[in-house]
Design an enzyme around this catalytic site. Structure first.
Site, PDB file in Angstrom:
ATOM      1  N   CYS A  15       0.821  -1.218   0.000  1.00 36.90           N
ATOM      2  CA  CYS A  15       0.000   0.000   0.000  1.00 36.90           C
ATOM      3  C   CYS A  15       0.852   1.265   0.000  1.00 36.90           C
ATOM      4  CB  CYS A  15      -0.967  -0.001   1.183  1.00 36.90           C
ATOM      5  SG  CYS A  15      -0.175   0.222   2.791  1.00 36.90           S
ATOM      6  N   HIS A  70      -1.912  11.645  15.451  1.00 33.16           N
ATOM      7  CA  HIS A  70      -2.479  10.839  14.369  1.00 33.16           C
ATOM      8  C   HIS A  70      -1.389   9.944  13.798  1.00 33.16           C
ATOM      9  CE1 HIS A  70      -4.730   9.809  10.748  1.00 33.16           C
ATOM     10  NE2 HIS A  70      -3.663  10.158  10.044  1.00 33.16           N
ATOM     11  N   HIS A  85      -4.475   4.709   9.866  1.00 38.79           N
ATOM     12  CA  HIS A  85      -5.789   4.063   9.943  1.00 38.79           C
ATOM     13  C   HIS A  85      -5.607   2.556  10.073  1.00 38.79           C
ATOM     14  CE1 HIS A  85      -6.882   7.975   8.253  1.00 38.79           C
ATOM     15  NE2 HIS A  85      -8.055   7.764   8.842  1.00 38.79           N
ATOM     16  N   ASP A  90      -8.277  -5.924   6.577  1.00 39.19           N
ATOM     17  CA  ASP A  90      -7.824  -6.712   5.433  1.00 39.19           C
ATOM     18  C   ASP A  90      -6.387  -7.197   5.581  1.00 39.19           C
ATOM     19  OD1 ASP A  90      -6.414  -4.369   5.109  1.00 39.19           O
ATOM     20  OD2 ASP A  90      -7.221  -3.886   3.142  1.00 39.19           O
ATOM     21  N   ARG A 111      -4.891  -4.643   9.422  1.00 39.82           N
ATOM     22  CA  ARG A 111      -3.779  -3.909   8.793  1.00 39.82           C
ATOM     23  C   ARG A 111      -3.734  -2.512   9.379  1.00 39.82           C
ATOM     24  NH1 ARG A 111      -3.724  -0.496   3.937  1.00 39.82           N
ATOM     25  NH2 ARG A 111      -5.809  -1.319   3.552  1.00 39.82           N
ATOM     26  N   CYS A 145      -2.217   0.720   8.962  1.00 42.73           N
ATOM     27  CA  CYS A 145      -1.562   1.453   7.880  1.00 42.73           C
ATOM     28  C   CYS A 145      -1.096   2.782   8.479  1.00 42.73           C
ATOM     29  CB  CYS A 145      -2.572   1.650   6.752  1.00 42.73           C
ATOM     30  SG  CYS A 145      -1.878   2.413   5.292  1.00 42.73           S
TER      31      CYS A 145
END
Length: 139
Positions: A74, A111, A114, A118, A126, A128
């Site tokens: 990704c 932050h 996310h 999956d 996951r 990410c």
């Protein structure tokens, strides 16, 4: 699907935006404090394979271990588990016309990225995460 983990507010680091600007780079501030996202395949750790611990770049809290890092293709560092669920908070995010779960550091509220359903076994998760939100500590 909100798997929010709540931690006592007294455990959190409280700083003003000006104080955060004084300790973070402009890119770290944009991502950690303003919920930005770095471009895929550009971050320092998306492709790293070193052994160690990934800490929050804002406060140094240990968040992820390299043994749970994997290549999800990704463009961001991906982990199938966190070191300790109490060190992250998951918050429903409906910005940009999407439904996602935001991941923030429980200690400083920064932050991180996310989480998606999956990922690989054993968790199917996951995480990410933006490289700029992390600091790698090799073993």
């Amino acid at each position: 699907m909100n798997r929010r983990i709540v931690k006592s507010m007294s455990d959190e680091i409280q700083k003003t935006e000006e104080e955060w600007r004084g300790v973070l780079t402009p890119e770290q501030f944009r991502v950690l404090r303003q919920k930005g996202t770095e471009r895929p395949f550009t971050g320092e750790y998306w492709d790293s394979k070193g052994q160690g611990v990934y800490r929050c770049a804002g406060c140094g809290e240990e968040l992820f271990d390299s043994t749970t890092k994997y290549d999800s293709h990704c463009g961001w560092p991906s982990f199938y588990d966190s070191l300790d669920k109490s060190k992250i908070r998951e918050i429903e995010d409906t910005t940009h016309g999407m439904h996602r779960i935001e991941v923030v550091c429980s200690k400083c509220g920064g932050h991180l990225g996310h989480v998606f359903p999956d990922g690989p076994r054993p968790t199917g998760i996951r995480y990410c995460i933006n490289s700029v939100s992390l600091k790698f500590e090799p073993k």
